[in-house]
Design an enzyme around this catalytic site. Structure first.
Site, PDB file in Angstrom:
ATOM      1  N   LYS A 218     -18.560  -5.556  22.295  1.00  0.00           N
ATOM      2  CA  LYS A 218     -17.873  -4.990  23.463  1.00  0.00           C
ATOM      3  C   LYS A 218     -16.371  -5.226  23.400  1.00  0.00           C
ATOM      4  O   LYS A 218     -15.867  -6.057  22.655  1.00  0.00           O
ATOM      5  CB  LYS A 218     -18.520  -5.509  24.755  1.00  0.00           C
ATOM      6  N   ARG A 253     -29.227  -8.464  23.285  1.00  0.00           N
ATOM      7  CA  ARG A 253     -29.144  -7.027  22.971  1.00  0.00           C
ATOM      8  C   ARG A 253     -27.984  -6.825  22.003  1.00  0.00           C
ATOM      9  O   ARG A 253     -26.825  -6.977  22.392  1.00  0.00           O
ATOM     10  CB  ARG A 253     -28.945  -6.238  24.277  1.00  0.00           C
TER      11      ARG A 253
HETATM   12  N1  HH2 Z   1     -24.801  -2.498  27.569  1.00  0.00           N
HETATM   13  C1  HH2 Z   1     -24.772  -1.199  27.229  1.00  0.00           C
HETATM   14  C2  HH2 Z   1     -25.875  -0.373  27.445  1.00  0.00           C
HETATM   15  N2  HH2 Z   1     -27.006  -0.870  27.982  1.00  0.00           N
HETATM   16  N3  HH2 Z   1     -28.223  -2.686  28.876  1.00  0.00           N
HETATM   17  C3  HH2 Z   1     -28.283  -3.968  29.248  1.00  0.00           C
HETATM   18  N4  HH2 Z   1     -29.397  -4.466  29.788  1.00  0.00           N
HETATM   19  N5  HH2 Z   1     -27.206  -4.814  29.071  1.00  0.00           N
HETATM   20  C4  HH2 Z   1     -26.044  -4.384  28.527  1.00  0.00           C
HETATM   21  O1  HH2 Z   1     -25.096  -5.195  28.416  1.00  0.00           O
HETATM   22  C5  HH2 Z   1     -25.942  -3.019  28.134  1.00  0.00           C
HETATM   23  C6  HH2 Z   1     -27.078  -2.173  28.326  1.00  0.00           C
HETATM   24  C7  HH2 Z   1     -23.530  -0.640  26.608  1.00  0.00           C
HETATM   25  O2  HH2 Z   1     -23.537  -0.808  25.231  1.00  0.00           O
HETATM   26  P1  HH2 Z   1     -24.018   0.280  24.159  1.00  0.00           P
HETATM   27  O3  HH2 Z   1     -25.408   0.740  24.432  1.00  0.00           O
HETATM   28  O4  HH2 Z   1     -23.820  -0.299  22.821  1.00  0.00           O
HETATM   29  O5  HH2 Z   1     -23.007   1.493  24.311  1.00  0.00           O
HETATM   30  P2  HH2 Z   1     -23.056   2.853  25.126  1.00  0.00           P
HETATM   31  O6  HH2 Z   1     -23.275   2.528  26.569  1.00  0.00           O
HETATM   32  O7  HH2 Z   1     -21.716   3.474  24.860  1.00  0.00           O
HETATM   33  O8  HH2 Z   1     -24.188   3.670  24.600  1.00  0.00           O
END
Ligand code: HH2
Length: 276
Positions: A218, A253
């Site tokens: 992040k 995650r």
């Molecule tokens: N962060 C993201 C998405 N889903 N779910 C949980 N439970 N906790 C988190 O911290 C979290 C999440 C954002 O990260 P990412 O999926 O890598 O990116 P994007 O939202 O751009 O798809």
């Protein structure tokens, strides 16, 4: 912080079947074969769960309709479930119609970054199907959440929010044993808020439910280490996960499964003096 709250860590590998996720956008969409290959790779590297989502929730992102989310993820969930029967699949969505179809396709856990606020039918679904549901804290909505996040005391406000969402979930018939909590690193938080939350994870663990931590790659890591490319934030991500392990976080995650498994296995062995 106590010397050791560590519990055996479980790794949740991230699979974003989206064109625009901040780190892996466009890599696994619209290419289902590549998405499946990535799930297999993460399982081989030690993932216990794979989190599959069809909507980016990065700062500034717009919501994606349920039909489009389903079009992106359902075949992938089905293929991953068939190919990797020993791996739990979670679906990253805030919409019950998507979650319902994902459970039919082979998912077994709901990851709702709105904690049931976008669609209260999520709680009904979790109660009906008896599956775990992750309730995450977010201030605001993804589109504007980073505009000017404000708290008096971020850790106690996140704890109060999570307790409120637990109560609501229980009123809908969700059982305590189904609930997982997440402080929502980066969701409506400044750098200082993220640091307070990571340092205060023990207080979230003390609420009494399994805690999931999603700090992987992040943006706050860039702010601390001048690493503008998300795929160069792995070491910073591992550092946060190790601190989370010590505080009692049980699910991580992550994008970089191999490196997190190594970091967390070593940290767990030290914290519990266990040789496997
Ligand atoms: N962060 C993201 C998405 N889903 N779910 C949980 N439970 N906790 C988190 O911290 C979290 C999440 C954002 O990260 P990412 O999926 O890598 O990116 P994007 O939202 O751009 O798809």
């Amino acid at each position: 912080m106590k010397q050791n709250n560590a519990v055996k860590p479980r790794l949740m590998g991230i699979l974003n079947v989206t064109p625009d996720s901040f780190s892996d956008g466009g890599r696994y969409f619209p290419n289902e074969q590549r998405a499946l290959a990535r799930a297999v790779e993460m399982a081989e590297q030690g993932a216990d769960l794979i989190d599959i989502g069809g909507e980016s929730t990065r700062p500034g992102s717009l919501r994606i309709a349920g039909d489009e989310q389903k079009r992106r993820i359902l075949n992938v969930i089905g293929e991953v479930a068939r190919t990797l029967p020993g791996i739990d699949i979670s679906v990253d969505t805030t919409l019950s119609e998507v979650a319902d179809a994902a459970l039919d396709a082979g998912a077994g856990l709901l990851n709702d970054v709105s904690a049931g606020r976008d669609d209260p039918a999520m709680f009904e679904l979790a109660a009906q199907r008896g599956v775990p549901i992750c309730l995450m804290h977010m201030q605001g909505q993804p589109e504007t959440m980073q505009d000017n996040p404000r708290y008096h005391d971020v850790v106690s406000e996140v704890c109060a929010f999570l307790k409120d969402r637990i109560e609501t979930a229980l009123r809908y018939g969700v059982k305590e044993s189904q609930i997982v909590l997440d402080p929502g690193i980066g969701f409506g938080k400044t750098l200082a808020h993220n640091l307070e939350l990571i340092a205060g994870l023990e207080q979230i663990v003390e609420i009494g439910f399994p805690v999931l931590l999603g700090a992987s790659r992040k943006r706050f890591i860039d702010a601390l280490s001048q690493s503008p490319q998300p795929d160069k934030r792995m070491a910073g991500s591992c550092a946060v996960s190790v601190l989370g392990l010590r505080a009692g976080v049980s699910i991580f995650r992550v994008h970089d499964v191999f490196d997190h498994k190594q970091a967390l296995d070593v940290a767990y062995a030290v914290l519990t003096r266990t040789i496997q």
